[in-house]
Design an enzyme around this catalytic site. Structure first.
Site, PDB file in Angstrom:
ATOM      1  N   THR A  40       0.857  -1.258  -0.117  1.00 49.43           N
ATOM      2  CA  THR A  40       0.024   0.137  -0.030  1.00 49.43           C
ATOM      3  C   THR A  40       1.029   1.272   0.080  1.00 49.43           C
ATOM      4  OG1 THR A  40      -1.849  -1.094   0.871  1.00 49.43           O
ATOM      5  CG2 THR A  40      -1.572   1.297   1.321  1.00 49.43           C
ATOM      6  N   TYR A  54      -8.122   0.553  -3.466  1.00 49.03           N
ATOM      7  CA  TYR A  54      -6.786   1.190  -4.157  1.00 49.03           C
ATOM      8  C   TYR A  54      -6.116   0.154  -4.794  1.00 49.03           C
ATOM      9  CZ  TYR A  54      -4.721  -0.066   0.324  1.00 49.03           C
ATOM     10  OH  TYR A  54      -4.331  -0.800   1.041  1.00 49.03           O
ATOM     11  N   THR A 120       1.504  -4.445   4.289  1.00 51.75           N
ATOM     12  CA  THR A 120       1.421  -4.750   5.533  1.00 51.75           C
ATOM     13  C   THR A 120       0.765  -6.197   5.947  1.00 51.75           C
ATOM     14  OG1 THR A 120      -1.121  -3.676   5.465  1.00 51.75           O
ATOM     15  CG2 THR A 120       0.822  -2.479   5.913  1.00 51.75           C
ATOM     16  N   ASP A 121       0.056  -6.698   4.810  1.00 50.58           N
ATOM     17  CA  ASP A 121      -0.487  -8.131   5.142  1.00 50.58           C
ATOM     18  C   ASP A 121       0.369  -9.208   5.615  1.00 50.58           C
ATOM     19  OD1 ASP A 121      -3.112  -7.695   2.554  1.00 50.58           O
ATOM     20  OD2 ASP A 121      -2.619  -6.862   4.192  1.00 50.58           O
ATOM     21  N   LYS A 193      -0.113  -7.749  12.914  1.00 54.99           N
ATOM     22  CA  LYS A 193      -1.206  -6.850  12.359  1.00 54.99           C
ATOM     23  C   LYS A 193      -2.424  -7.006  13.096  1.00 54.99           C
ATOM     24  CE  LYS A 193      -3.150  -4.754   7.975  1.00 54.99           C
ATOM     25  NZ  LYS A 193      -3.111  -4.913   6.332  1.00 54.99           N
ATOM     26  N   GLU A 314      -2.376 -29.156  26.873  1.00 54.80           N
ATOM     27  CA  GLU A 314      -3.629 -29.991  26.339  1.00 54.80           C
ATOM     28  C   GLU A 314      -3.493 -31.204  25.503  1.00 54.80           C
ATOM     29  OE1 GLU A 314      -6.153 -27.345  27.963  1.00 54.80           O
ATOM     30  OE2 GLU A 314      -6.809 -29.004  26.669  1.00 54.80           O
TER      31      GLU A 314
END
Ligand code: DAS
Length: 357
Positions: A40, A54, A120-121, A193, A314
């Site tokens: 971006t 965008y 950023t992903d 993120k 667990e």
């Protein structure tokens, strides 16, 4: 005649007097290379209010640099366009190419730091991968933006300015790979993120960010405790590929299909993103046991996002011969397991690595 020569000499002297401090000042600035990969921060939209919808990865590195002329006051900046992609498309091959370029550049005495502009992903993943394979103490800083360069109040230019001044600052050395967004300094290991669209999306939640950048100055308040960069045992130098490691997500009503399909696709490692403290649903556990029996390494992680994944909590990991992810997210556990598999398939050794990095 004499007066004209005297005037010419005076002008020349003035020019030299102005040139020397400027060149000395430039000479004192750190040399920072910007490696651009897309995202971006290099995106563009139809209008100034287009903050979603965008196109990412459209603006080249030289235009990114030209858009922030103030960069020249904090570093001698050069730029390379390594890729031009939206980071959801980042691949193991991209990572190997990027890591090699970073290590080649940082081995050069005239390169003091590197900034990587990135989507950023998957920024947190690229940052953690580099945190484990960069062979230098010099600063490596990843930066992106949540709004495209064409948007009102675009966050990219100031994020880029802050990232370059951080990469140029001696305090940033030896701290592992850093993520610099929203005036904050995060560690590659612990940042994630947390919001789909807001500019404060990157956080290190429980474990905390490392510091701030304010008024053109980085301030550190904490340091990472896990090994990274020059202390890492991993090396991508000779690698042509990374072992195939996949993630299976658990949820209410989940069955064995994911694990079985991933094994059929050739996975050498499975990270199980379990519910809660990595719980194994009754219909998934047999598939993971079968995967282990076929030689795949199984890592128990959690979809929760915070906290220690307790060994033998667990599930009986000793008996199952599984590994636990400690505090790593499933996506970062996958990265560490890929690199671990370039060294060993011994689960005790791999568990040591998860408690080391
Ligand atoms: N698609 C996103 C990416 O490239 C855009 C961004 O947020 O950078 O990661």
């Amino acid at each position: 005649m004499f007066h004209r020569q005297a005037a010419q000499f005076a002008v020349a002297l003035l020019g030299f007097a102005l040139f020397v401090p400027t060149s000395l000042a430039q000479a004192r600035l750190a040399n920072v290379t910007i490696l651009a990969t897309g995202g971006t921060i290099a995106g563009s939209g139809a209008t100034s209010t287009t903050t979603v919808g965008y196109t990412a990865a459209t603006v080249g590195v030289q235009n990114l640099i030209a858009a922030v002329p103030e960069l020249a006051k904090v570093a001698n900046v050069s730029g390379e366009q390594v890729f031009q992609i939206a980071s959801e498309n980042m691949s193991n091959e991209h990572w190997l190419t990027l890591a090699r370029r970073v290590n080649t550049l940082l081995a050069q005495p005239n390169v003091d730091g590197i900034v990587i502009t990135h989507g950023t992903d998957t920024m947190e993943e690229t940052a953690y991968f580099l945190n484990l394979v960069v062979k230098s103490r010099k600063p490596v800083v990843l930066v992106g933006s949540m709004r495209p360069s064409t948007a009102m109040s675009a966050d990219g230019p100031l994020n880029l300015y802050n990232a370059v001044l951080l990469a140029a600052h001696p305090d940033a050395a030896g701290r592992g790979v850093l993520v610099s967004m929203n005036d904050q300094i995060q560690s590659a290991r612990d940042v994630t993120k947390t919001n789909t669209t807001t500019t404060d999306t990157f956080k290190s939640t429980d474990l905390g960010m490392l510091g701030y950048i304010q008024g053109g100055k980085p301030s550190f308040y904490r340091a990472v405790t896990r090994k990274h960069t020059t202390e890492s045992e991993f090396d991508v130098g000779a690698l042509t590929a990374l072992p195939q490691v996949e993630i299976a997500l658990s949820y209410a009503n989940v069955g064995p299909t994911q694990v079985e399909a991933l094994m059929a696709a050739g996975a050498k490692g499975i990270v199980h993103a379990g519910v809660g403290n990595g719980s194994l649903p009754a219909r998934v556990k047999p598939a993971l046991v079968a995967a282990r029996a076929k030689g795949a390494i199984v890592v128990r992680a959690s979809r929760v996002g915070q906290g220690i994944l307790a060994r033998n909590g667990e599930a009986n990991d000793d008996q199952l011969d599984f590994v636990v992810a400690d505090t790593l997210s499933p996506q970062k556990a996958r990265i560490l397991l890929m690199l671990a598999l370039t060294k060993t398939t011994n689960t005790r050794e791999i568990q040591r690595m998860f408690y080391t990095y």
